[in-house]
Design an enzyme around this catalytic site. Structure first.
Site, PDB file in Angstrom:
ATOM      1  CD  GLU A 275       5.731  -7.306 -21.475  1.00  0.00           C
ATOM      2  OE1 GLU A 275       4.696  -6.922 -22.060  1.00  0.00           O
ATOM      3  OE2 GLU A 275       6.751  -7.649 -22.074  1.00  0.00           O
TER       4      GLU A 275
ATOM      5  CE  LYS B 221      -3.968  -2.239   2.007  1.00  0.00           C
ATOM      6  NZ  LYS B 221      -4.644  -2.589   3.241  1.00  0.00           N
TER       7      LYS B 221
ATOM      8  CE1 TYR C  65      -2.893  -4.589  -4.042  1.00  0.00           C
ATOM      9  CE2 TYR C  65      -2.795  -2.234  -3.560  1.00  0.00           C
ATOM     10  CZ  TYR C  65      -2.750  -3.547  -3.131  1.00  0.00           C
ATOM     11  OH  TYR C  65      -2.535  -3.831  -1.813  1.00  0.00           O
TER      12      TYR C  65
ATOM     13  CD  GLU D 205      15.967 -19.027  -9.457  1.00  0.00           C
ATOM     14  OE1 GLU D 205      15.749 -17.962 -10.083  1.00  0.00           O
ATOM     15  OE2 GLU D 205      16.735 -19.912  -9.895  1.00  0.00           O
TER      16      GLU D 205
END
Lengths: 264, 384
Positions: free
Chosen positions: B245, B182, B236, B370
């Site tokens: 992408e 946030k 977000y 990973e």
């Protein structure tokens, strides 16, 4: 200017191995990719450039099966307006003359100032169509064209033909006419995405021999002057003599042969 | 190719046009650009003219109005340039830095940034990664402090593709001194803003024709209207596009793998050792068969994910799998191709080494192997 451009779909044999198929009359095309004949790509560009300069329409014509639509649509995507595809079993096996008869029959129904074709096809290399088409349409023709300039009256064109060694022969030719375009005359464009989307919506008119008022005996193999007999790979070795030995020996042998044959 | 299943005739015509463009206008320069460590801006403007930089954007902004698969085609066929760098730079322009503008931008922002980006007149970069916040995006520290009339930004970004020459940056910065997801916001920043400092162009193992920069913000003032989307929703608003992408990156990797495999197959047919072409040795032939199989499998997974994504689904697990697999296959193909070429493969004068160096980034950029495994494991409920 009403412009017509004839395009052929050919296999890309430039960078592939070519094998003769079982019939002996064709090559095995199963692993080849296809596209527009190279000269024809320049012919399309020339027609579109003239249209962009002087206004008018470009009609694209191709003889062959549904697969030819891909080269037709690409020409439409680059700026062609209308399209006709000539499809009929009766057209199969035709030589350049028979192909020209079918194209001429389709073009006779159109108003045209210039008909463009490629100077020759990458696959059979006959280079017959532009001249035969001109004769059948009863209009002047020139081929191996590497420069086209429409003269001010719009009734004549100055045309540069490529000769050996890159020389250009300039002629003044009356319109309407047929021009066989040589590679390098311009820089063919890439289709923009906008053009591609527009081309997808355009209709391709399909015409059979009967639609063109042609009797099946006039076209295809039966309407041809030349009939393909067979393909053979070049015979290797009969005329060749391989010189053996170290460089000094082979050089001496080579010099002796050249002298004996009177070549030096 | 696959007309009917995923691709239409339009897609295939687009494919042909982009391939021709990539092979004729880009590929001949691939080596030269590699040596120069950059490619010229005309690549962007030329692609803009042809409509290739806005295939999926609405026509009202100069885009092509196409679907998601248009950009898959673009990524696959730009790979024919032989330059992973160009493909990566274009992917940033088309798929990373500009989609948030369409999604969250005001009309003014769209006119100022999106329209020229689609034309190729403005080059875009995306500023997320920081020295201490790579995979862990929530740790970014670049801070935009609210000041009268706008914000004052301080911090730095690293590994920024197009960063050395971009005209604007889509920047993710913290607007609250909180931690976690946030309190972040997205800004559109002109790179000529005082305080926007390109510290250095980074020296990379591969993708050397793509400029990658480290950037500092030193008391950089940006006006109110630089804010893109809602304040505080930045994380977000940026992260939603990453899935799409990743698929584009996967498609590019596979496009590159196909090109590499095709060229090495030619090589193995021509290279004669012990009296026969080396492709006639099972040791080589079977490995080529394996590589071709893996490319096909990875590509199918990419296409299926792309289809779901284009139909409004958000298959995070499968997209992560596709990205993981494509990147690994692409590197494996390049590595094996180099191996098949033996000593020649190790020489700088053959392009296979470039493919090998370029392909290596696929396993790191856009989320490491990973991280992909971590997402897959998490969505499988293994840590629940």
């Amino acid at each position: 200017m009403n412009l017509v451009v004839c395009v052929k779909r050919v296999p890309d044999t430039a960078e592939s191995e070519v094998h003769i198929d079982a019939s002996g009359k064709d090559i095995d095309k199963s692993r080849l990719s296809f596209g527009i004949n190279e000269c024809d790509n320049y012919a399309v560009e020339e027609a579109i450039q003239i249209k962009e300069r002087l206004g008018g329409t470009v009609t694209v014509i191709s003889l062959g099966p549904k697969e030819n639509d891909e080269v037709i649509r690409m020409a439409l995507a680059k700026g062609g307006d209308e399209a006709i595809r000539l499809e009929d079993e009766a057209f199969d096996g035709g030589d350049g003359f028979a192909v020209a008869k079918a194209l001429a029959a389709a073009i006779k129904g159109l108003e045209f100032d210039i008909v463009f074709t490629g100077a020759l096809a990458d696959d059979d290399g006959y280079a017959v169509v532009p001249a035969a088409l001109g004769e059948l349409l009863g209009v002047p023709h020139a081929t191996y064209v590497k420069k086209v300039e429409i003269l001010e009256d719009g009734k004549r064109a100055k045309v540069g033909r490529e000769l050996e060694g890159g020389l250009l022969e300039f002629l003044e030719i009356e319109l309407p006419c047929v021009l066989g375009i040589q590679t390098g005359i311009n820089e063919p464009r890439y289709a923009s995405f906008k053009g591609i989307k527009q081309a997808a919506k355009k209709e391709i008119a399909i015409k059979s021999a009967a639609d063109l008022g042609l009797d099946p005996s006039e076209v295809g193999e039966s309407g041809s002057w030349a009939v393909l007999e067979k393909f053979t790979p070049p015979v290797v070795g009969e005329m060749a003599e391989i010189l053996e030995g170290d460089p000094e020996e082979t050089a001496a042998k080579l010099a002796a042969i050249l002298k004996e044959k009177g070549l030096v | 190719m696959t007309v009917g299943l995923f691709f239409t005739e339009e897609h295939e015509m687009l494919r042909k046009s982009i391939r021709e463009f990539a092979e004729k206008e880009l590929a001949p320069h691939a080596e030269e650009w590699e040596e120069q460590g950059g490619f010229p801006d005309w690549v962007f403007t030329r692609m803009g003219e042809l409509g290739y930089l806005g295939l999926h954007y609405p026509e009202e902004y100069g885009g092509g109005g196409g679907d998601y698969f248009c950009n898959i085609v673009l990524a696959e066929e730009l790979a024919r340039s032989g330059s992973g760098s160009v493909n990566m730079a274009v992917a940033v322009q088309v798929g990373m830095a500009t989609p948030p503008i369409l999604a969250f931008g005001t009309e003014e922002q769209k006119q100022k940034y999106l329209v020229p980006a689609i034309k190729g007149e403005k080059i875009a970069c995306l500023g997320i990664t920081e020295p201490n916040a790579g995979s862990d995006v929530a740790s970014i520290q670049t801070y935009a402090e609210k000041v009268p009339g706008g914000w004052k930004v301080n911090g730095n970004k690293i590994f920024i593709t197009n960063g050395a020459r971009a005209h604007f940056m889509t920047l993710l910065a913290r607007t609250e001194k909180t931690k976690g997801y946030k309190g972040m916001s997205v800004f559109l920043v002109d790179t000529d803003t005082p305080g926007f400092v390109v510290n250095r162009k980074l020296d990379k193992v591969g993708m050397r024709a793509s400029d990658t920069a480290e950037i500092f913000f030193e008391d950089m003032f940006i006006p109110e209207d630089a804010l893109l989307g809602e304040e505080g929703r930045g994380f977000y608003n940026i992260m939603w596009e990453l899935q799409g992408e990743r698929l584009i990156g996967a498609a590019a990797a596979i496009g590159g793998a196909r090109l590499t495999l095709e060229s090495v197959i030619e090589y193995t047919k021509e290279r004669v050792q012990f009296g026969k072409p080396i492709c006639k040795n099972q040791a080589i032939a079977h490995r080529i068969a394996d590589l071709a199989t893996k490319i096909e499998a990875a590509q199918s997974l990419v296409y299926i994910c792309a289809w779901k994504f284009d139909h409004g689904e958000y298959p995070v697990k499968e997209i992560s799998m596709a990205k993981l697999m494509a990147a690994q296959v692409a590197f494996e193909v390049a590595d094996e191709a180099l191996q098949f070429m033996g000593g020649y493969g190790y020489m700088m004068e053959y392009p296979v080494q470039r493919a090998w160096r370029d392909a290596r980034l696929g396993r790191i950029g856009g989320g490491t192997d990973e991280i992909m495994r971590e997402i897959i494991a998490t969505t499988m409920g293994l840590y629940a």
